[in-house]
Structures are given as C-alpha cells and as structure tokens.
Write an enzyme that holds these catalytic residues in place. Structure first.
Site, mmCIF file in Angstrom:
data_model
loop_
_atom_site.group_PDB
_atom_site.id
_atom_site.type_symbol
_atom_site.label_atom_id
_atom_site.label_comp_id
_atom_site.label_asym_id
_atom_site.label_seq_id
_atom_site.Cartn_x
_atom_site.Cartn_y
_atom_site.Cartn_z
ATOM 1 N N GLU A 52 -5.763 7.899 -1.367
ATOM 2 C CA GLU A 52 -5.921 6.720 -0.516
ATOM 3 C C GLU A 52 -6.812 5.670 -1.171
ATOM 4 O O GLU A 52 -6.509 4.479 -1.161
ATOM 5 C CB GLU A 52 -6.490 7.121 0.849
ATOM 6 C CG GLU A 52 -5.587 8.021 1.667
ATOM 7 C CD GLU A 52 -4.283 7.351 2.089
ATOM 8 O OE1 GLU A 52 -4.072 6.164 1.769
ATOM 9 O OE2 GLU A 52 -3.462 8.019 2.730
ATOM 10 N N TYR A 99 -10.814 5.486 2.126
ATOM 11 C CA TYR A 99 -10.132 4.313 1.578
ATOM 12 C C TYR A 99 -11.129 3.359 0.912
ATOM 13 O O TYR A 99 -11.063 3.101 -0.285
ATOM 14 C CB TYR A 99 -9.399 3.547 2.675
ATOM 15 C CG TYR A 99 -8.221 4.217 3.309
ATOM 16 C CD1 TYR A 99 -6.928 3.725 3.125
ATOM 17 C CD2 TYR A 99 -8.371 5.322 4.132
ATOM 18 C CE1 TYR A 99 -5.830 4.314 3.734
ATOM 19 C CE2 TYR A 99 -7.288 5.924 4.745
ATOM 20 C CZ TYR A 99 -6.019 5.417 4.548
ATOM 21 O OH TYR A 99 -4.940 6.000 5.146
ATOM 22 N N HIS A 115 0.829 -1.211 0.000
ATOM 23 C CA HIS A 115 0.000 0.000 0.000
ATOM 24 C C HIS A 115 0.860 1.256 0.000
ATOM 25 O O HIS A 115 0.607 2.189 -0.770
ATOM 26 C CB HIS A 115 -0.925 0.004 1.214
ATOM 27 C CG HIS A 115 -1.792 1.223 1.293
ATOM 28 N ND1 HIS A 115 -2.966 1.350 0.574
ATOM 29 C CD2 HIS A 115 -1.654 2.374 1.988
ATOM 30 C CE1 HIS A 115 -3.508 2.532 0.824
ATOM 31 N NE2 HIS A 115 -2.727 3.171 1.690
ATOM 32 N N GLU A 116 1.874 1.283 0.858
ATOM 33 C CA GLU A 116 2.665 2.508 0.971
ATOM 34 C C GLU A 116 3.506 2.764 -0.276
ATOM 35 O O GLU A 116 3.589 3.900 -0.747
ATOM 36 C CB GLU A 116 3.548 2.459 2.220
ATOM 37 C CG GLU A 116 2.791 2.314 3.531
ATOM 38 C CD GLU A 116 1.680 3.328 3.722
ATOM 39 O OE1 GLU A 116 1.724 4.420 3.113
ATOM 40 O OE2 GLU A 116 0.735 3.040 4.475
ATOM 41 N N HIS A 174 1.544 4.195 -3.105
ATOM 42 C CA HIS A 174 1.320 5.643 -3.124
ATOM 43 C C HIS A 174 2.276 6.355 -4.077
ATOM 44 O O HIS A 174 2.073 7.541 -4.367
ATOM 45 C CB HIS A 174 1.469 6.208 -1.717
ATOM 46 C CG HIS A 174 0.207 6.175 -0.914
ATOM 47 N ND1 HIS A 174 -0.949 6.805 -1.314
ATOM 48 C CD2 HIS A 174 -0.081 5.584 0.284
ATOM 49 C CE1 HIS A 174 -1.896 6.618 -0.400
ATOM 50 N NE2 HIS A 174 -1.395 5.871 0.573
#
Length: 654
Positions: free
Chosen positions: A427, A494, A404-405, A408
């Site tokens: 997000e 999200y 997920h990070e 980004h």
C-alpha cells in the site's frame, strides 16, 4: 486498496520565537545509530545484499478452474485442478489452502475484530470433495480439515522436495455475499446486478523459507499468494458480460462480430473505443445468443490470482496501452450507465491507459495483456490485470483511485510481498509511485497528489505526518498488518510508508541514486517474495548508504524529529568572518536538513546539514561562510522533513 493524494507545497514561514535549549534533548546518538537488527536473517536463501541467494527457492501453483454463476440464487459452483510444485528442500506431508468465503460465517475469527463489519453472513464455503490425482489420472479422496479460512489436506504420500509435483482436485460452492467487506460482492445497478467475484476458488497458501506454511487466517487484510498460470472458464446467463483477469481466449463464442471488430480497433487506438454503448446495454442484439448460457474462457500467466466481474449492465470501452520496446496491451473499462460521462467513468480507460504507460516507463514494464477497470461497490481493490473500483467516484478522485489500483500491479502483483503481515510494502510503495503519476498525468491536470483521507485541507505532508509521529498509540510500520486498527491503517500503512520513500528519494538519497535502486529492486524481486529485510538491505547495498538509522526510527519505531536553532553568532565576534549557527537535535529521529541563513541585506544562503552531524553530537555549531550580518537562520525552511515542533526552527538575531 484505495488511497488518495499525498504531496503539496506550503509557504515559507519565518518567525522569531524562543528556542529550546539542547539540555532538554531526548536524543542519544548511541541509540539512534546503534547497529540495526534486521527482522529476517541473511543466509544462502536471502543474501546480505538484499537479493535472492544461491539456494533461493519458491514454490508454484498452477490452476485450471471451471465455474458457473447463477445470479438468481447468487450461487457460485466450481471445480479446480491445482498443480502444485514443491521446489523447497522439505518433503511436505500436508498442503494448506485458503477457503476465504468462510470469512462470512458468523463464527469466523474475522467477524470479531471490527465493530463495523460484517453486517451480512453466509454459510461459507462448501467443499464437496478433495482428491489427489495418482498415476494414470486416477483420483484418490484425500483427508482434509477446515479451520476458519484455512483448509489442511493430508497427503497419503509426502510431496517430495526439489520439484515434487501433486495435482489436487477440489469441488466447491458458496453463496456470493452482498457486502463487500471480504472483497467480493454483488451490488445493484439500474440495468441489473453487478457481481465482483474474488476469493472464489480454494487457493494455495505460501510455503517459503521464512515461515514454512504461511497460514494466517483471513481477518480482512489482504493476501500472500504463490505465482502460477491460470486457465479458467466462467459460465453465466447469455445476457451477462464477463470481464476477467488475463486474455479472453474465445471471443468468437461470447461476443458479436461487431464487438470483436470494435475490440480490434481499440487495440490500435490511443483514443477510447466503445465496445458496447449505453444504448446497447438492454439490446439483445449486443449478445451473440438470446437464450441459455455462455462460457467465457480466460488465461493469465505468471500471476498470483485471477478474478472476474459479471453483469448484464456493463457499458464496455477500450484503448491501446503503449509499452516499452514496442509492446502493447489493452486498457478496458466496464461500468453501468449511472457511471457514464466525461466527468466520471467515461474517462476511466484514459486514466488506466495513462497510469499503466507511466509506471511502465518509470519503473518496470507492465506484464499482462489487459488492464481492466470494473465498476461496482468495491471502494477500490486490485488483482492481476483487473481492478474493482467504486462506480460512484468521479473526476480527480476517480483518476487517483484508478491510478492507485492499477499501480498495485507493481506492488504486490509483480513484487509479491506478504500483505497480510507487511501491508506497508504494497500500500505504501504503491501510494508512493502514485505521487509522481499524478504530477505526470495530462500535464498535471490533477496534481499535486494529496492525502485527502488523512490530510484534510491539503496540508504539507511533512507537517501532516506529525499527527502520526506524536500519537503515542500509533503503531510502527513494522507492526503486523492484522494488528493495525482501522484508525491507523491509512495514516500508517499508506501515508507514513509512502512519505518514508519520498524522504528517501528527495531528502536522503536523491533521485539519481534512489530511482535506479528502486527499479533494480522491482526487477530483482519480480514474481518473488521479498521480506522487509530484503528491501532494507537492497536499498542500502544498491545506493551505497548506511540507512540503519532510518530503518530504526521510521520503520521499527515511531520516533519523532525535533531540530532546533539555539543560537546565531558572528564568528569570533565578526560577521565578516562568517557565522556560527548552533543546531540541536531534541528527539530520537534524525534527518538531513537544509539550513537557510538570511542576511540583513535580504540575500540568502543554504547550507546542507548531513545526518552524520548527529552521530556524535546532540548540538552542533554549523560554520556558515560569509561576510555579512545575519538577520535570521531557519532549519528546514521548506518544511521538507517532519519536524514536530516548528516553533524552535528559526532564530532571529536582535
């Protein structure tokens, strides 16, 4: 920020319950299909097709920063030169900068918005001097005023429109907070403190064609930043390692010969290579000197931020990332010994390598020379080419967090949306691409991705989102990010945003239209600042679909969907002529849906009911061809769309 798994399957449930009649519908076709008012207008800057227009412009900020970190006093001191280019059609008499360490002051505006934060205060950002560089490099002190987390610099001469350039010199210092609430912190580990340094330099606010200066105070939502090149150096004690955004320019000054050889090996290895092992963490020989300080020099281009982590406690490993067109990058992880092991951070580099390769193939090539995981107390926070992730997370949760990070990178590091107002555009979009990465990683080792924070028990997402749709206090997606309470931040920003794209891809458009359009959206708005309207218009134009009903119901409002089957009867009284299945829409949201007809002999037939069915009707008799008696009919048997009342979805013929 951190998000977890989203998608799973659910068993088909067919039951015979009384159906709600169409007479009780709240649905009005003229409301749902009314012309949609886009939040931002189309003009010469941003076109009706959702693309940058012929007069589109974007300002630029390039940074040269020299900083020093004193871990004993937790003090960071720095000086920066910002080269700011004004490409707008406006002369600018002032400049606005963000000074976000003021978030930790007791009188900060953000200290009054969340009962849970902060618990630690500092005295904020100390601005020692601000000067404008004149002809020949002479510096002239500039007037400035600080208001909360913003600083206005007043120029003696306006900065000219159309490529006027100013060089701004700033000297500053602050105390590094111990609490992560502002996305920067120092946290303890067995072998020394770990510093996660973000928001560590005054940085330019965005000046754009939508709002002029975007000076929203920092209340704890994320960022909206200009793009530019960052050349920065960080001086730390000799025994600390630094992992920073971009390329390390002076490895010969800060690494041992052995570490440089291992890094070179990692650049050619698909398997993780240890750069500094757990056994070497406390070995002075793992540093090129045993006294004084070392200065680490980094550079990252075409980025919107630069951050770093620093600690003497880091284990450090790396591996090659294989990118499209034969290019490569370097996956790296830095973590304390407590986080080591194959069930934990020992696989972190594997995770970031796999995610970066997948996202690059599927959506847009990764643009930076490194992709770094840094382990600390940050639950999960993203920056260009480096992420701060939770040092205690393990297994499937660590994979989901890292994917997920680093995801980004695409939203909002490449597609530079305004997170402080439209957090759902980074997000939610990022959570959406995570879903398919989880399916792909290691033949589905951690698939399917589920939303554990909002869907305990691993429920079907179409059913779980009903909790949001039926909550009268849940804010619509187009709500300003600072207005969304923590209770709803994850479910709406999200989960609902991500599931909206799942619906677009899998139910409304199909992958064959959605995927090329989404790729084109990323490519078109790479290193630019799209608005919600740009996204809406682009997807409509590129896919050839009027989606105004979806933007209105799913994004502008928090409308509910309630499809029902009122009646099943033979055509003209004879099953051999087919069946009439009366489907009603009882609430304001509409969706295309699958109608499943089960015959008395056990065979089945699916009929697709398009969304256009509801442009003129509240109730519609679907003609199903066939020559057999019908046992039952169910609308949305696979629970693919978010129907708020499943009790009326099935009609059983007596």
């Amino acid at each position: 920020m951190k998000s977890f798994r989203l998608v799973c399957s659910v068993a088909l449930v067919v039951c015979s319950l009384p159906a709600m009649g169409a007479s009780s519908t709240r649905y009005n076709p003229l409301e749902t299909f009314a012309p949609f008012a886009y939040p931002q207008p189309a003009n010469a800057f941003r076109t009706a097709s959702g693309r940058p227009g012929p007069l589109f412009w974007q300002n630029r900020a390039d940074y040269q920063i020299k900083a020093a970190l004193d871990p004993a006093t937790r003090t960071l001191t720095g000086e920066e030169v910002i080269t700011y280019t004004n490409r707008s059609p406006d002369d600018l008499d002032v400049l606005w900068l963000q000074v976000e360490q003021n978030r930790y002051r007791k009188d900060a505006r953000g200290a009054f918005g969340d009962d849970a934060f902060p618990t630690e205060f500092t005295d904020g950002e100390h601005i020692a001097a601000v000067a404008v560089e004149g002809v020949g490099g002479a510096l002239q002190n500039a007037d400035f005023v600080i208001s909360d987390t913003r600083m206005q610099v007043r120029l003696a001469q306006p900065l000219k429109a159309h490529d006027g350039v100013v060089r701004l010199h700033v000297r500053y210092s602050y105390t590094v907070p111990g609490e992560f609430g502002g996305r920067t912190d120092v946290n303890p580990s067995k072998n020394g403190d770990i510093f996660e340094i973000a928001q560590w330099y005054p940085r330019m606010c965005v000046y754009d064609d939508l709002r002029g200066w975007t000076t929203d105070p920092y209340l704890n939502n994320e960022f909206y930043l200009e793009y530019g090149n960052y050349d920065y150096s960080v001086t730390v004690p000799w025994d600390m390692l630094v992992v920073g955004a971009g390329e390390l320019l002076n490895p010969q000054d800060v690494l041992t010969k052995t570490e440089m050889e291992r890094l070179d090996k990692a650049r050619h290895s698909d398997s993780t290579v240890m750069i500094r092992s757990a056994d070497e963490v406390n070995d002075p020989r793992s540093r090129p000197t045993q006294s004084g300080t070392l200065t680490w020099h980094f550079r990252i281009d075409n980025a919107r931020d630069a951050v770093f982590g620093a600690s003497k406690a880091y284990i450090w490993d790396a591996a090659r990332i294989n990118l499209p067109n034969g290019k490569t990058a370097l996956a790296e992880s830095a973590y304390p010994v407590e986080s080591a092991g194959n069930n934990a951070w020992g696989r972190a580099t594997e995770y970031v390598k796999a995610a970066t390769e997948y996202f690059s193939r599927q959506w847009y090539p990764y643009p930076y020379p490194v992709a770094i995981n840094e382990a600390g107390t940050a639950g999960g926070m993203e920056y260009p080419s480096i992420t701060f992730d939770d040092k205690d997370t393990k297994g499937s949760d660590l994979h989901a967090l890292i994917a997920h990070e680093i995801g980004h990178t695409w939203f909002p590091m490449i597609v530079g949306t305004d997170e402080r107002r439209n957090a759902w555009m980074d997000e939610g979009f990022n959570t959406f691409i995570d879903i398919y990465e989880a399916d792909h990683f290691n033949h589905g080792e951690y698939a399917p991705k589920r939303d554990e924070e909002y869907a305990p028990g691993h429920g079907n997402p179409a059913d779980e989102i009903v909790k949001v749709l039926t909550d009268p206090d849940a804010p619509p997606l187009l709500t300003r990010a600072d207005q969304i309470k923590e209770k709803y931040r994850h479910p709406v920003t999200y989960f609902k945003s991500a599931f909206g794209l799942v619906l677009l891809r899998e139910q409304i458009l199909g992958p064959e239209r959605f995927d090329p359009a989404f790729r084109a959206y990323i490519q078109t708005w790479a290193y630019k600042h799209p608005s919600p309207s740009d996204f809406f218009r682009f997807m409509e134009s590129e896919t050839g679909e009027d989606l105004s009903w979806f933007w209105r119901g799913w994004y502008e409002h928090n409308w509910k969907l309630d499809l029902a089957i009122d009646k099943v009867a033979p055509m003209d009284g004879d099953w051999r002529k087919g069946a009439l299945v009366t489907v009603s829409n009882l609430d304001r949201l509409v969706m295309p849906a699958t109608l499943e007809v089960i015959y008395t002999d056990g065979s089945k037939q699916d009929v697709r009911v398009p969304v256009e069915t509801w442009m003129q009707h509240r109730s519609f008799a679907v003609r199903v061809t066939g020559n057999k008696a019908v046992k039952s009919a169910t609308i949305d048997p696979q629970h693919a769309i978010p129907d708020v009342d499943r009790s009326n979805n099935t009609f059983t013929v007596n």
